[in-house]
Write a protein that holds these residues in place. Sequence first.
Motif, short mmCIF file in Angstrom:
data_model
loop_
_atom_site.label_atom_id
_atom_site.label_comp_id
_atom_site.label_asym_id
_atom_site.label_seq_id
_atom_site.Cartn_x
_atom_site.Cartn_y
_atom_site.Cartn_z
N ASN A 270 0.69 -1.29 0.16
CA ASN A 270 -0.07 0.00 0.00
C ASN A 270 0.69 1.12 0.14
O ASN A 270 2.20 1.13 0.15
CB ASN A 270 -1.04 -0.20 1.09
N LEU B 227 2.91 -9.30 7.32
CA LEU B 227 1.61 -8.45 7.31
C LEU B 227 0.61 -9.14 5.87
O LEU B 227 -0.40 -8.93 6.08
CB LEU B 227 2.05 -7.20 7.05
N SER C 176 1.80 3.31 2.14
CA SER C 176 2.34 3.90 3.30
C SER C 176 2.91 2.53 3.93
O SER C 176 3.07 2.43 5.25
CB SER C 176 1.61 4.61 4.18
N MET C 177 2.96 1.57 3.34
CA MET C 177 3.59 0.00 3.83
C MET C 177 4.67 0.43 5.01
O MET C 177 5.92 1.07 4.53
CB MET C 177 3.70 -1.07 2.86
N PRO C 178 4.64 -0.10 5.88
CA PRO C 178 5.96 0.13 6.97
C PRO C 178 7.00 -0.66 6.49
O PRO C 178 7.17 -1.69 5.84
CB PRO C 178 5.28 -0.68 8.23
#
Length: 347
Positions: A59, A70, A61-63
């Motif tokens: 996505n 995830l 803003s994937m961490p």
Amino acid sequence: MRWVGFLSMPAAVQAQAFSMNMLRFGCSQLSIDRIDPLVEPGNVPSAHVHQIVGGDAFNASMPMADIAQLATCTTCSFDQDFSNYWTANLYFRARNGSFKRVPQMVNEVIGPANAGITVYYTAPGPNTVTAFKPGFRMFTGDVMRRTPTNLGRRVQSCYRCYDGPNFQGNSMAPCFDPQRDTEHFPTKPCPGGIRSSVIFPICWDGKNLDTPDHKSHVAHPVDGPASFALVDGRCPQSHPVKIPQVHYEIVWDTRQFNNRNEWPTDGSQPFVLSTGDPTGYAQHGDYVFGWKDNTLQHAMDNRCFGATCRGLTTQDFSKANRCSVKPAVREDNDGWFSELPGGHHVM
Ligand SMILES: *[C@@H]1O[C@H](CO)[C@@H](O)[C@H](O)[C@H]1NC(C)=O
Ligand SMILES: *[C@@H]1O[C@H](CO)[C@@H](O)[C@H](O)[C@H]1NC(C)=O
């Protein structure tokens, strides 16, 4: 290895290729979207359109985390691979100035994937590379480039014009045939489509999972970038850790755009990248590592080759093709457009 004409390669190259550890597998399309968690985290929309494959943790803003934890599914054939792989899209520009996205087709051998990317991980032999760490990401290429690198067989970005259906012309290793592989887009219609190859650096600083430019934590060997067919070279002291060579292959299905009467009247070729590049030199790739636990290290240490690897499992493409991510930017990707998405000028 089923490159037609492989046996015409120099003997040393053949020997090297057969001792290589090389995963080569298909990943279906996950989404086509105008987001870029690597270069423009959080921006919706990002500057240009991408085609993305891999795990569904993708996505805007994937961490920087272990995305294998995830994700719930992947479009890649190995069950253990939740990495994300993406590139710019290709567009056809008609004589009237309208644009249409060029669809992709499935690469030779790999099977019934849906569009997407064929991914390679290559090491010179077992126990020669260190797999990436969770959170690792990198970028290769230069969206501003409009000139060749002239690296010969060491080029890291190239195109192959497929002469006919069923990937004819697919002889010799990718980016390794100076007669067939060009850093710019093919200049004539390609009856079997155009293959893009994007190759990443093979040396890492051993410390940073990412850097602000997404490039400086990785580097090429001291004698220059490693070619695809000879993944070797001594890493610089600043980047002493040898990592697998990641390499993408995308086959653009240009067949519906091969009518010369619709090509530019000045004799130039009609394809442009979603960044606005009409030359092809600006091709780039984005990578976010996401293999589960130590599975990639295992594959690189255990003489794995092609699309199977003892110790790893593969999923059926009917299952892989059900994995997808809803685009963050709701826009038509398939019509005729008066401008490139994001309004990029062709230049
Ligand atoms: C992206 O995914 C992460 C974790 O998977 C989640 O925390 C975050 O809210 C998601 N962001 C968006 C914009 O969906
Ligand atoms: C532009 O040309 C294409 C290809 O010939 C055609 O399909 C499209 O409808 C044209 N668009 C406009 C706005 O005339």
